[in-house]
Structures are given as structure tokens and as C-alpha cells.
Motif scaffolding. Structure first.
Motif, mmCIF file in Angstrom:
data_model
loop_
_atom_site.group_PDB
_atom_site.id
_atom_site.type_symbol
_atom_site.label_atom_id
_atom_site.label_comp_id
_atom_site.label_asym_id
_atom_site.label_seq_id
_atom_site.Cartn_x
_atom_site.Cartn_y
_atom_site.Cartn_z
ATOM 1 N N GLU A 61 33.436 24.259 -8.914
ATOM 2 C CA GLU A 61 34.838 23.847 -8.950
ATOM 3 C C GLU A 61 35.638 24.702 -9.938
ATOM 4 O OE1 GLU A 61 36.509 21.545 -7.062
ATOM 5 O OE2 GLU A 61 34.657 21.343 -5.932
ATOM 6 N N LEU A 99 33.090 8.113 -3.722
ATOM 7 C CA LEU A 99 32.823 8.743 -5.012
ATOM 8 C C LEU A 99 32.629 10.241 -4.808
ATOM 9 C CD1 LEU A 99 32.375 8.246 -8.022
ATOM 10 C CD2 LEU A 99 29.946 8.003 -7.538
ATOM 11 N N PRO A 100 33.413 11.064 -5.485
ATOM 12 C CA PRO A 100 33.281 12.515 -5.307
ATOM 13 C C PRO A 100 31.947 13.028 -5.833
ATOM 14 C CG PRO A 100 35.195 11.964 -6.669
ATOM 15 C CD PRO A 100 34.461 10.708 -6.400
ATOM 16 N N ASP A 101 31.461 14.067 -5.202
ATOM 17 C CA ASP A 101 30.215 14.709 -5.618
ATOM 18 C C ASP A 101 30.547 16.158 -5.961
ATOM 19 O OD1 ASP A 101 27.562 15.305 -6.099
ATOM 20 O OD2 ASP A 101 27.117 15.680 -3.990
ATOM 21 N N TYR A 102 30.876 16.411 -7.223
ATOM 22 C CA TYR A 102 31.332 17.724 -7.649
ATOM 23 C C TYR A 102 30.213 18.536 -8.275
ATOM 24 C CZ TYR A 102 36.229 16.279 -7.268
ATOM 25 O OH TYR A 102 37.441 15.863 -6.813
ATOM 26 N N ASN A 103 30.266 19.817 -8.002
ATOM 27 C CA ASN A 103 29.505 20.786 -8.770
ATOM 28 C C ASN A 103 30.552 21.435 -9.675
ATOM 29 O OD1 ASN A 103 28.522 23.293 -9.709
ATOM 30 N ND2 ASN A 103 26.981 23.303 -8.087
ATOM 31 N N TYR A 104 30.560 21.056 -10.933
ATOM 32 C CA TYR A 104 31.644 21.468 -11.819
ATOM 33 C C TYR A 104 31.716 22.985 -12.022
ATOM 34 C CZ TYR A 104 32.683 16.623 -12.810
ATOM 35 O OH TYR A 104 33.048 15.315 -12.698
#
Length: 118
Positions: A28, A20-25
């Protein structure tokens, strides 16, 4: 997952999934905007994007050059062409399986929503 793969067997892919990706939108979207700004001013990068955007204009010439360099017969060329097509098909199926599983927001949507006042 109901798609049929041709290059690998079911046990090889059924138990595998991307983490599962862990993004800081915000980070990004900054990254996407920075890369887009560079692309907008670099004719060389625009050309590379156009070249590699199409599998026909990027992979096929590489396959032809590789086949010529190794002295493949016509039969060998078509054998490896089929292997390449199967690999691309299987990769597309697996990428879409994970895309459906995770169903995350696209970078364009993030930029439009987070940066609409910028």
C-alpha cells in the motif's frame, strides 16, 4: 452509531458494514508513493485533484449542467439539490461509522513509519 440518516431508513443500514480490510502495508505504501510521484510530475492530474477535491467545485457545476440539459424548473433544481445534499450527508455518516469501527492507520502514517530511512 448515533448519527441520524435522512435518505435511507434504519433497517437498510443497521445490518450493513464493510468487510474488514486485508492490507499489505508495504504494498500500500509503495502504491501511494508511486501515485504521488506521478501526480508530482503531471499538471493535468494536479488540476483534476484540485477540481474534484472540493464538492463545491466538482458536484455543483455537474448538477447545474445536468439541470439545464434536462430543462428543470427552479423548483425541480432545488428538489434535486436537496436530494444530492441528503445523499452526500448519508454517505459521509456511513463512511465515518465504518472509519470509527475499523480505526485503521492512514497511508501517510504508514509511509512515514515504513519508509523513514528511505
Amino acid at each position: 452509531f448515533t448519527g441520524r440518516l435522512y435518505g435511507i431508513s434504519s433497517p437498510q443500514y443497521e445490518g450493513f458494514s464493510s468487510p474488514l480490510p486485508d492490507y499489505n502495508y508495504c504494498d500500500e505504501s509503495d502504491f501511494v508513493l508511486d501515485k504521488t510521484a506521478v501526480l508530482a510530475t503531471s499538471d493535468e492530474q494536479k488540476l483534476e485533484v484540485e477540481l474534484f477535491d472540493s464538492k463545491f467545485t466538482s458536484l455543483l457545476p455537474l448538477q447545474i449542467q445536468w439541470s439545464i440539459r434536462l430543462g428543470f424548473s427552479e423548483l425541480e433544481f432545488w428538489y434535486y439539490d436537496m436530494a444530492l445534499v441528503i445523499a452526500m450527508y448519508d454517505a459521509t455518516m456511513l463512511v465515518w461509522r465504518d472509519k470509527v469501527l475499523f480505526d485503521l492507520v492512514r497511508p501517510t502514517t504508514v509511509v512515514q513509519e515504513l519508509r523513514k530511512n528511505d
